[in-house]
Write a protein that holds these residues in place. Sequence first.
Motif, mmCIF file in Angstrom:
data_model
loop_
_atom_site.group_PDB
_atom_site.id
_atom_site.type_symbol
_atom_site.label_atom_id
_atom_site.label_comp_id
_atom_site.label_asym_id
_atom_site.label_seq_id
_atom_site.Cartn_x
_atom_site.Cartn_y
_atom_site.Cartn_z
ATOM 1 N N ARG A 157 10.559 15.057 -3.548
ATOM 2 C CA ARG A 157 10.017 14.101 -4.512
ATOM 3 C C ARG A 157 9.420 12.876 -3.834
ATOM 4 O O ARG A 157 8.622 12.165 -4.425
ATOM 5 C CB ARG A 157 11.121 13.638 -5.474
ATOM 6 N N GLY A 158 9.819 12.603 -2.602
ATOM 7 C CA GLY A 158 9.374 11.399 -1.933
ATOM 8 C C GLY A 158 9.986 10.152 -2.544
ATOM 9 O O GLY A 158 11.075 10.181 -3.110
ATOM 10 N N GLY A 159 9.265 9.041 -2.457
ATOM 11 C CA GLY A 159 9.780 7.776 -2.971
ATOM 12 C C GLY A 159 10.593 7.029 -1.929
ATOM 13 O O GLY A 159 10.854 7.529 -0.835
ATOM 14 N N PRO A 160 11.012 5.808 -2.235
ATOM 15 C CA PRO A 160 11.784 5.012 -1.278
ATOM 16 C C PRO A 160 13.091 5.683 -0.877
ATOM 17 O O PRO A 160 13.628 6.459 -1.665
ATOM 18 C CB PRO A 160 12.043 3.715 -2.036
ATOM 19 N N PRO A 161 13.565 5.369 0.328
ATOM 20 C CA PRO A 161 12.924 4.478 1.293
ATOM 21 C C PRO A 161 11.767 5.165 2.021
ATOM 22 O O PRO A 161 11.939 6.248 2.566
ATOM 23 C CB PRO A 161 14.032 4.139 2.275
ATOM 24 N N ALA A 162 10.612 4.528 2.023
ATOM 25 C CA ALA A 162 9.436 5.010 2.754
ATOM 26 C C ALA A 162 9.196 4.033 3.896
ATOM 27 O O ALA A 162 8.320 3.176 3.833
ATOM 28 C CB ALA A 162 8.232 5.115 1.832
ATOM 29 N N VAL A 163 10.020 4.147 4.927
ATOM 30 C CA VAL A 163 10.049 3.147 5.988
ATOM 31 C C VAL A 163 8.770 3.162 6.813
ATOM 32 O O VAL A 163 8.209 2.109 7.136
ATOM 33 C CB VAL A 163 11.275 3.351 6.894
ATOM 34 N N ALA A 164 8.292 4.345 7.178
ATOM 35 C CA ALA A 164 7.067 4.422 7.971
ATOM 36 C C ALA A 164 5.890 3.836 7.203
ATOM 37 O O ALA A 164 5.040 3.141 7.770
ATOM 38 C CB ALA A 164 6.782 5.869 8.373
ATOM 39 N N SER A 165 5.822 4.099 5.912
ATOM 40 C CA SER A 165 4.746 3.534 5.104
ATOM 41 C C SER A 165 4.848 2.019 5.044
ATOM 42 O O SER A 165 3.831 1.316 5.048
ATOM 43 C CB SER A 165 4.778 4.113 3.684
ATOM 44 N N TYR A 166 6.065 1.503 4.970
ATOM 45 C CA TYR A 166 6.245 0.060 4.973
ATOM 46 C C TYR A 166 5.763 -0.541 6.292
ATOM 47 O O TYR A 166 4.981 -1.499 6.314
ATOM 48 C CB TYR A 166 7.710 -0.290 4.721
ATOM 49 N N HIS A 167 6.189 0.028 7.410
ATOM 50 C CA HIS A 167 5.831 -0.524 8.708
ATOM 51 C C HIS A 167 4.338 -0.408 8.992
ATOM 52 O O HIS A 167 3.701 -1.375 9.433
ATOM 53 C CB HIS A 167 6.613 0.191 9.811
ATOM 54 N N LEU A 168 3.777 0.777 8.763
ATOM 55 C CA LEU A 168 2.407 1.029 9.204
ATOM 56 C C LEU A 168 1.374 0.824 8.111
ATOM 57 O O LEU A 168 0.207 0.565 8.407
ATOM 58 C CB LEU A 168 2.299 2.445 9.780
ATOM 59 N N GLY A 169 1.770 0.934 6.870
ATOM 60 C CA GLY A 169 0.828 0.737 5.776
ATOM 61 C C GLY A 169 0.877 -0.654 5.185
ATOM 62 O O GLY A 169 -0.064 -1.067 4.502
ATOM 63 N N GLU A 170 1.946 -1.406 5.456
ATOM 64 C CA GLU A 170 2.085 -2.743 4.887
ATOM 65 C C GLU A 170 2.219 -3.813 5.966
ATOM 66 O O GLU A 170 1.448 -4.772 6.001
ATOM 67 C CB GLU A 170 3.280 -2.772 3.920
ATOM 68 N N VAL A 171 3.199 -3.674 6.868
ATOM 69 C CA VAL A 171 3.394 -4.677 7.907
ATOM 70 C C VAL A 171 2.200 -4.729 8.862
ATOM 71 O O VAL A 171 1.691 -5.817 9.177
ATOM 72 C CB VAL A 171 4.690 -4.405 8.690
ATOM 73 N N LEU A 172 1.743 -3.580 9.334
ATOM 74 C CA LEU A 172 0.662 -3.550 10.322
ATOM 75 C C LEU A 172 -0.598 -4.262 9.831
ATOM 76 O O LEU A 172 -1.098 -5.182 10.502
ATOM 77 C CB LEU A 172 0.367 -2.107 10.736
ATOM 78 N N PRO A 173 -1.143 -3.900 8.675
ATOM 79 C CA PRO A 173 -2.341 -4.630 8.225
ATOM 80 C C PRO A 173 -2.057 -6.095 7.893
ATOM 81 O O PRO A 173 -2.936 -6.942 8.044
ATOM 82 C CB PRO A 173 -2.806 -3.850 7.000
ATOM 83 N N PHE A 174 -0.847 -6.396 7.451
ATOM 84 C CA PHE A 174 -0.505 -7.786 7.139
ATOM 85 C C PHE A 174 -0.564 -8.657 8.383
ATOM 86 O O PHE A 174 -1.158 -9.746 8.368
ATOM 87 C CB PHE A 174 0.884 -7.852 6.500
#
Length: 362
Positions: A157-174
């Motif tokens: 089903r996916g969903g949180p925790p999506a740690v890699a998405s947080y790091h690379l999809g949110e933190v990195l561009p931020f």
Amino acid sequence: MTDIDDTTGPARRPERTRRQVLRPALAVAAAAALPATAVPARAHAAPPGGHEQHRGGKQHKGVRVLEEKRSGRLVDLTFDSPSMGGPAHLRLLTPDRPRRAGGPWPVLWMLPGGDGDHRALLRRYSLDSRAELRDVLVVMPWMPVFGFYSDWWNGGRGGPPAVASYHLGEVLPFVEREYGAGPLRVVAGESMGGFRALSYTARYPRLFRAAASYSGYVHPLRHPRAVRAGATHVGLDWLALWGDPVEQRGNWQAHDPYHLAERLVGVPVHLSAGDGRAGPLNPPDAKPDPVIPGLEDPAHPFPEDVLSPTETLMREETRLLARRLLGHGAPVTTHFHSGTHDPVYWAREFDRTLPGLLRHLG
């Protein structure tokens, strides 16, 4: 076969400061449910399979900052993260001088172990007192306890925790957009962070120019019982991480640095691990790690003098990965030593490897 013991160098062919109740590599985290985001395409190519939701997901335009605290060079941020389904955290150590001509900063990513305690890294590695980091942006992302730096499978089903998405999809561009982080990046990680330092580097080409793992869980498919034991010990579903290691073997392999070794060819990698026994940095009265039921394989019991079973497993995995990387012609260095799964050894390895990491930032 010869090992490289208590010496740092190229791998040769054939060769508790704070004791956690659960050692990094022995449990997993759980959370509740929202979709993840996409990693910026400019940062890397698509990963080699595996369940990571940012692969084909919609690009997230940015996390919302809930809180920002500054103290000198130190910045602590709290986000409302779609990938994590709630609050998520980040610590930055900013350079202590203005950017020349407004150009981007070189970046060192530091990844904490399975406890996810990103705030401990500054003290543990004396990051703010190192002159060589004055012109480097240090990124220290938070992770939920035993999040394994992964987008969890959660039964498909996916969903949180999506740690890699947080790091690379949110933190990195931020950090690129708001703090001048540039494309020159290196990464170092302790324990579970060492696993992901190599996994991120392998899964996303051109993301990092060099990587270091200190006591890393670098071949989890070798010891799935360790994941199961830790998760069961804290009442979590160990199958929610990457699925069943037999039925979803491909998903496990897609995150496992041992099975991604070919993709590390050309990237300088450093690997280190202790033997699990008392070493020179342990106190004379060092006690054994807390017992995790189900960790030990009855067919292969740990030696009686081992204080840190986790470190014994990490050493085995690190040796296997080093030999596999060598077989692929990868530029790997190793340091196998006596000692336990303890931050004092990781700090020593960081001292050894930081000059080499920084050389790759130009």
